[in-house]
Scaffold this active site. Sequence first.
Site, PDB file in Angstrom:
ATOM      1  N   GLN A 161     -36.403 -77.783  71.888  1.00 48.63           N
ATOM      2  CA  GLN A 161     -36.218 -77.521  73.313  1.00 48.63           C
ATOM      3  C   GLN A 161     -37.541 -77.562  74.064  1.00 48.63           C
ATOM      4  OE1 GLN A 161     -35.136 -73.476  74.376  1.00 48.63           O
ATOM      5  NE2 GLN A 161     -33.716 -74.196  75.918  1.00 48.63           N
ATOM      6  N   GLY A 162     -37.618 -78.361  75.124  1.00 48.07           N
ATOM      7  CA  GLY A 162     -38.825 -78.456  75.940  1.00 48.07           C
ATOM      8  C   GLY A 162     -38.626 -77.809  77.289  1.00 48.07           C
TER       9      GLY A 162
ATOM     10  N   GLU B 229     -27.487 -70.471  75.327  1.00 50.65           N
ATOM     11  CA  GLU B 229     -28.573 -69.954  74.507  1.00 50.65           C
ATOM     12  C   GLU B 229     -28.558 -68.434  74.496  1.00 50.65           C
ATOM     13  OE1 GLU B 229     -32.499 -70.702  75.932  1.00 50.65           O
ATOM     14  OE2 GLU B 229     -33.443 -70.172  74.024  1.00 50.65           O
TER      15      GLU B 229
ATOM     16  N   SER C  18     -36.987 -63.690  79.733  1.00 50.80           N
ATOM     17  CA  SER C  18     -37.328 -62.324  79.319  1.00 50.80           C
ATOM     18  C   SER C  18     -36.247 -61.334  79.767  1.00 50.80           C
ATOM     19  CB  SER C  18     -38.685 -61.912  79.922  1.00 50.80           C
ATOM     20  OG  SER C  18     -38.543 -61.694  81.308  1.00 50.80           O
ATOM     21  N   ASN C  19     -36.209 -60.203  79.088  1.00 50.89           N
ATOM     22  CA  ASN C  19     -35.197 -59.200  79.440  1.00 50.89           C
ATOM     23  C   ASN C  19     -35.366 -58.694  80.870  1.00 50.89           C
ATOM     24  OD1 ASN C  19     -34.279 -59.558  76.880  1.00 50.89           O
ATOM     25  ND2 ASN C  19     -34.477 -57.413  76.242  1.00 50.89           N
TER      26      ASN C  19
END
Length: 399
Positions: A126-127, A244, A382-383
């Site tokens: 994945q990029g 994802e 991020s969370n």
Amino acid sequence: MDLNYSVEEQAFRAEVQEFLAQKLPKEMSDAMRLGHDLGKEGHEKWHAILNEQGWLAPNWPQEFGGCEWNAVQRHIFEEECCRANAPRIVPFGLAMLAPVLQKFGSKAQQDHYLPRILSGEDWWCQGYSEPGAGSDLASLKTRAVREGDHYVVNGQKTWTTLGQYANWIFCLVRTDPDAKQQAGISFLLIDMNTPGIEVRPIILLDGTHEVNEVWFTDVKVPVENLVGEENKGWTYAKYLLTHERTNIAGVGFSSAGLEAVKRMARSQMHRGRPLIENPHFAARAARAEIDLMAMSTTNLRIISRAASGQAPGVESSMLKVKGTEIRQEINDLARRAAGAYAMPFVSEALEGGNEPDMGPEGSAAAAPQYFNNRKLSIFGGSNEVQKNIIAKVKLGGGA
């Protein structure tokens, strides 16, 4: 939702158990139980076993070669795989790119890439992330300029998981620098063997080589490798990220991890009594189990939505936050249960180089897994970013 399994579902569970008993190699199961890394060869071997069985793509439609299992079947399959210590399939091609191609890709892209994902001929990475565009992904600066029948790509991606094994990368690139951030992004499929691509390893805190930097210098990409429409890549990226984040929840792996913690805590003594009887430790383990049960129910709700053709919504962000918090808590409990036996940390433990465990089973990998999984609450958005998404959707302001 009816939590009682039907006769057909119980028969399906028995079929999965029989398959795992017959086809899951013991050395592979042992490696997973002890927390060791399988390496490329091990992942490819399990991929091939599942593909031969026709069980490699549980969530794919049958027209593309998938199982098209319903939510309960997928839950049962994951539950039994984790219980048997089967490896987790590398998700980049199967669970992340494939849904995008099936929904937004051209017929030619579907016909070419999807069978190669199933066969294992292509290993995708994945990029997405860049040094200045991780949690704020829309700030990405990797440029793709169209010149005739190809794009010329320049820039850098980072934290590219298992990119050292990949022969293809799906990339977000900026094709209109003058448009609003989200409006000028496109989704490209790039052959990693194209001249101008360089993969540089990043060694993690646990000493392993799992992620990489990927550099692009005047890399030519055919225009037919553009997915969907130019400058509409943000829509496809968000669709992929919901898959994802759902996948990141890892309910089955957390369940298996918690059981391993309990086994370890029963065998370890603290002040003359089994650690599992220590009130503080027992309370933490119980809290983790309660949170896991609640998340498992939420996970089933989201999978049910996906099975009916809907993309997972903000609930996938909830899964991402809770799933990573629970796994990190379980990792910490395992490290504490192993006690001094987790202290002699060596990076080779994840590759099986520290066998046998000096302490209880799984203790050699307790510290490496604890350190490695600090990343879980950062990658995939991020969370903190996920909490902002949840707040915007649920409290107003839109997604």
